[in-house]
Each structure stands twice: as C-alpha cells, then as structure tokens.
Write an enzyme that holds these catalytic residues in place. Structure first.
Site, mmCIF file in Angstrom:
data_model
loop_
_atom_site.group_PDB
_atom_site.id
_atom_site.type_symbol
_atom_site.label_atom_id
_atom_site.label_comp_id
_atom_site.label_asym_id
_atom_site.label_seq_id
_atom_site.Cartn_x
_atom_site.Cartn_y
_atom_site.Cartn_z
ATOM 1 N N THR A 6 -12.219 2.792 -6.502
ATOM 2 C CA THR A 6 -12.681 3.360 -7.770
ATOM 3 C C THR A 6 -13.897 4.238 -7.475
ATOM 4 O O THR A 6 -15.038 3.801 -7.638
ATOM 5 C CB THR A 6 -13.048 2.262 -8.788
ATOM 6 O OG1 THR A 6 -13.854 1.262 -8.143
ATOM 7 C CG2 THR A 6 -11.808 1.612 -9.355
ATOM 8 N N THR A 14 -13.989 -2.345 -8.530
ATOM 9 C CA THR A 14 -15.215 -2.186 -9.296
ATOM 10 C C THR A 14 -14.969 -1.248 -10.475
ATOM 11 O O THR A 14 -14.487 -0.122 -10.286
ATOM 12 C CB THR A 14 -16.334 -1.605 -8.414
ATOM 13 O OG1 THR A 14 -16.592 -2.517 -7.346
ATOM 14 C CG2 THR A 14 -17.602 -1.383 -9.218
ATOM 15 N N ARG A 74 -17.006 7.450 5.467
ATOM 16 C CA ARG A 74 -16.568 8.157 4.261
ATOM 17 C C ARG A 74 -17.685 8.327 3.234
ATOM 18 O O ARG A 74 -17.702 9.322 2.512
ATOM 19 C CB ARG A 74 -15.384 7.416 3.622
ATOM 20 C CG ARG A 74 -14.116 7.496 4.434
ATOM 21 C CD ARG A 74 -13.064 6.573 3.876
ATOM 22 N NE ARG A 74 -13.476 5.163 3.954
ATOM 23 C CZ ARG A 74 -12.825 4.174 3.369
ATOM 24 N NH1 ARG A 74 -11.740 4.432 2.650
ATOM 25 N NH2 ARG A 74 -13.252 2.934 3.502
ATOM 26 N N ASP A 124 0.856 -1.180 0.000
ATOM 27 C CA ASP A 124 0.000 0.000 0.000
ATOM 28 C C ASP A 124 0.896 1.234 0.000
ATOM 29 O O ASP A 124 2.022 1.203 0.514
ATOM 30 C CB ASP A 124 -0.913 0.015 1.232
ATOM 31 C CG ASP A 124 -2.139 0.898 1.031
ATOM 32 O OD1 ASP A 124 -3.245 0.344 0.876
ATOM 33 O OD2 ASP A 124 -1.990 2.132 1.012
ATOM 34 N N CYS A 147 -20.491 1.058 -2.636
ATOM 35 C CA CYS A 147 -20.946 0.207 -3.738
ATOM 36 C C CYS A 147 -22.303 0.623 -4.291
ATOM 37 O O CYS A 147 -22.404 1.062 -5.433
ATOM 38 C CB CYS A 147 -21.001 -1.251 -3.279
ATOM 39 S SG CYS A 147 -19.390 -1.957 -2.863
#
Length: 466
Positions: free
Chosen positions: A121, A156, A367, A71, A296
């Site tokens: 994403t 995604t 978030r 990361d 999502c």
C-alpha cells in the site's frame, strides 16, 4: 470449509451473528483445546508474497497448516518454487523446508478457509494512499473464494479501509454478503526486516474483526503461530489506526532529533554528545538522527493525515515531522559538499563512494531508500558517485540510482566516503588503510555517527555527521 470455531453451516450462521456458543461435552477437553485441533485442519492462502506475506506463509506452514502462497509475479513464484528466499530475510533453507504450495493460479484461493491479504500500500506522487493493490487483490479473492471463507487484511491502510474498500470489492466480485456468506478481519503487520529478535512469533499481534465471534476465531488462528500472544482490538478501525500511529510516532521522534542535530550544528554544538548527555535521564527516549527510508515510517503518517483531512482535521505536527525528515537528504548532501570544500576539493572533479544503499542496516531493500535523494542532490554539482552495498542487488541499484555500483569494495582514488547505511560489515573498517587508498586529504561523512570521530580524524579524515 473448516473453521476454527466450527465446521458446520449452522455454526457458520451463528458465527456471523455473533451468537455461537460451544455445546456441552462430557469430556474434560476445553474449548481452546478443541479449537486448537480444528485449527490445524484449516487451509490458509496468503495473497502477496513480499516481506510481509512470505514470512507469514512460512509461519503458518511451520505450525502445520496447509498453506497456499499466491502472487501475481511469475518470477517471485518461480524462485520460491525453486526454494529461493525472495525477501533476503528468511533463508533458502527455510523456504525449502516449508510445505507451501506457491502459485500464480488464482483458482487455488478457492481451496482456502482463511485468505490473508498482504499486498503493498504505497503512496502516490501527491502523497495520497494508493489502495490499488488492495482493491485488485480483493477482486481476485472475491471472484474465487467459497462461502464461509474468512478474509483478513494485513496491509497498512487508513481507518475505514477494510469496511469501505475491501468489503465492497469482495462483495462485488463474489456476489456474497459480508457477515452472512463470508467474514472479515484486520490484523496490521508488524514485520521488521533484518531483525531476527522481532519475527512473526515474537511480537504481539493486534487482531480485529467484524464481530466478537469472528474476532475470537481470528484471534485463535493467530495465537497458534504468535508466541507473544494477540491483542484483541475493539474495532477494525482501531486496529487500522494503531498501525499508522505506531510509525507516525517514530517518525515524529526521529524528526525531532533530526531537526535538533541541524539546529545544534548551526550553534557549533556536538549533537551526538547532547543526546548522550540527555539520555542519562531515566525518561529520555533514545532516538538518533538519520535518513528515514523504508515502507512504513515515511509512508504511514500520510495514511493517517489523508483520512484525518477527509474529516476536516489537519494533523499539523505529523505533517511537519514528515517535512523535516524529507529535508534530511538535502542536508546530508550539504554536509558532504562542506566536507569536500574543507578538503580543498573542486566539486566537479570530486569522486564520492557511498557505502550502504539499502534503507536500513542488515537488509538489501533499496526501493524506499532515501540515499537516492542524497545522490540526486550531489549529482547537481557534477560530483562523480559510486556505490557499494553488501546486501543490495548491484544491477537493481545501478538502475535505481543511476550510478556505478561496485561488486567488490574498493576505495582507490575517491575523495570522500559517504557512510549512508551502517551495515555491520562496515563497523570494522581499518580507517588508516582506507585513508591510504583515497586521494590526499579525504573526507568521511558518517550519516548516523557510527564511526568514532576521534579515530577518523586521527586516520587523516575530515569528518562530518548528523
């Protein structure tokens, strides 16, 4: 490089062309058994250690792979090296038990046979997919990976991203050719934070790859860690599309009941009672109204709509569903204002305590929480707002929402309670005791209807819900 199907250059070439066949053996060991043994010799690097990547890295490590967790965030890596769960969805013990090399050194990527990219994403301010993290990760991976590496994208994306965005970035950075020097697959993540029953091993994994041979290789890899098995998609584009369609369907179903609740409210009909009655039919789908937050459901439909519009087709129903769900925070604020008025409160002198700031019960992730939109709408009326969440980081919540956040729950002196996220910790509230701490004639706005209305009214509340 170790591969599941073979670890020789000749067989890697055959793997790219899709012509690999197992050579005869005098032993009774099946190909599946042989590849299972080779699997454990592979090194896997997971790029991106968020709520998708970290559980994936842990899952591979628990299956006896050598795992590298990469990361770019120094703080995340430092905490993981100290054995601290940075997602809040595993546990410190699980992190400490996992044999994973956490690093910010991109050179470690070169040690991997399989590189799994699990980076965010998001969408931009114009509701268009932002693939910047994917492109950046691909450039980093491409600059470090060795020939023979298989790169699997889990982020995604819209259909065509793996071939049109990921592969060119990998090729440009590496000087290698996909399908000849390295291999590519796509497997959409199905992570469900806060849901212990649907972890990595428990949910069928959709896998895809650039050809049949690579597909079998990738499928075997995931079969070794996913007890529920894998589904082999016929193309990468099918796998990419299935991810966004899964959540677009849920978004539409929730939009229906959200719109229904608003329409029934205007008719003075109990929407929750309507859904309970309708639910007695065997084929009625049980969805409930509420705020639609997270990474999502409120995001993925935009990916699909963006790609579809590029081909000249506007998915109007999907976009309308998004508009409905994006209107719910304003409606919740309106319910709160109506409740305060019914209690004869002066708005600019009112104090509201928001219970639950995370985007869903059982997690601390703020978030993508839509409660921020509710707070913004209420703040326009100069209503004083405080918050409390047993999971969310208090400092992060203060910065994100611009309100005071309690570290210990207190109802003293508030005019209304807005139960936004129904964490299990709120289920056993003593309503009479809560009402006694509030100002006279208090209001309770229960967004999801998790508290019994009769009990709330008996305790002295003016009660509202979607």
């Amino acid at each position: 490089m170790t591969t599941i199907i073979s670890d020789t250059e000749k067989q890697s070439d055959e793997r790219a062309s899709g012509q690999y066949e197992a050579e005869p053996s005098g032993e009774e060991t099946s190909l599946e058994q042989a590849t299972e043994q080779l699997t454990r010799e592979a090194t896997i690097c997971v790029v991106g250690l968020g709520y998708v990547g970290l559980p994936l890295a842990v899952g591979f490590a628990q299956s006896d792979y050598r795992v590298i967790g990469y990361d770019v965030d120094d703080v995340t890596v430092d905490r993981l090296q100290e054995g601290i769960d940075t997602t809040g969805d595993l546990s410190d013990g699980v992190i400490q038990e996992g044999d994973i090399s956490y690093t910010t050194d991109a050179a470690a990527i070169g040690e991997a046979d399989y590189v799994v990219i699990a980076v965010p994403t998001p969408i931009d301010d114009d509701e268009r997919p932002d693939l910047g993290y994917v492109e950046s990760a691909a450039t980093t991976v491409g600059s470090k990976m060795d020939p023979g590496t298989t790169v699997i994208l889990e982020s995604t994306v819209y259909p065509g991203t793996t071939r049109d965005v990921l592969v060119p970035a990998l090729e440009d950075a590496s000087g290698l050719t996909a399908g000849e020097d390295f291999f590519v697959g796509y497997s959409p993540e199905r992570a469900t934070p806060g849901d212990e029953e649907h972890g990595l091993a428990d949910v069928t994994k959709v896998v895809s790859a650039q050809n049949e041979t690579v597909l079998e290789d990738v499928a075997t890899l995931y079969e070794s860690v996913v007890d529920a098995g894998v589904h082999r998609a016929p193309s990468i584009e099918v796998a990419e599309a299935c991810k966004v369609v899964e959540n677009a369907q849920r978004d539409l179903n929730i939009a229906f009941v959200n719109e229904l609740s608003m329409a029934l409210e205007s008719m003075d009909v109990d929407g929750q009672a309507v859904l309970e009655a309708a639910g007695t039919k065997w084929n009625f789908h049980d969805y409930r109204p509420g705020l639609v937050g997270g990474h999502c459901i409120p995001v993925d439909p935009y990916f699909f709509a963006y790609r579809s519009a590029q081909e000249g087709f506007e998915p109007e129903l999907m976009q309308t569903g998004r508009q409905v769900n994006e209107s719910v925070p304003d409606h919740v604020a309106e319910l709160t204002i109506k409740a305060l008025n019914q209690c004869h409160k002066t708005l600019r002198e009112s104090r509201v305590l928001v219970l639950g700031l995370a985007y869903k019960p059982g997690v601390g992730d703020i978030r993508s929480s839509k409660i921020g939109n509710v707070i913004d709408a209420l703040s326009e009326y100069d209503i004083e707002i405080e918050g409390f969440d047993p999971f969310a980081d208090d400092d992060a919540a203060r910065d994100s929402f611009g309100i005071d956040v309690q570290d210990r729950l207190s109802f003293e002196g508030f005019d209304a309670v807005l139960l936004a996220t129904p964490h299990a910790e709120f289920e056993q509230l003593d309503l009479e005791a809560v009402a006694s701490q509030l100002a006279d004639d208090p209001a309770l706005v229960d967004v999801t209807g998790s508290i019994d209305e009769d009990a709330a009214v008996d305790a002295g509340f003016v009660y509202r819900r979607l």
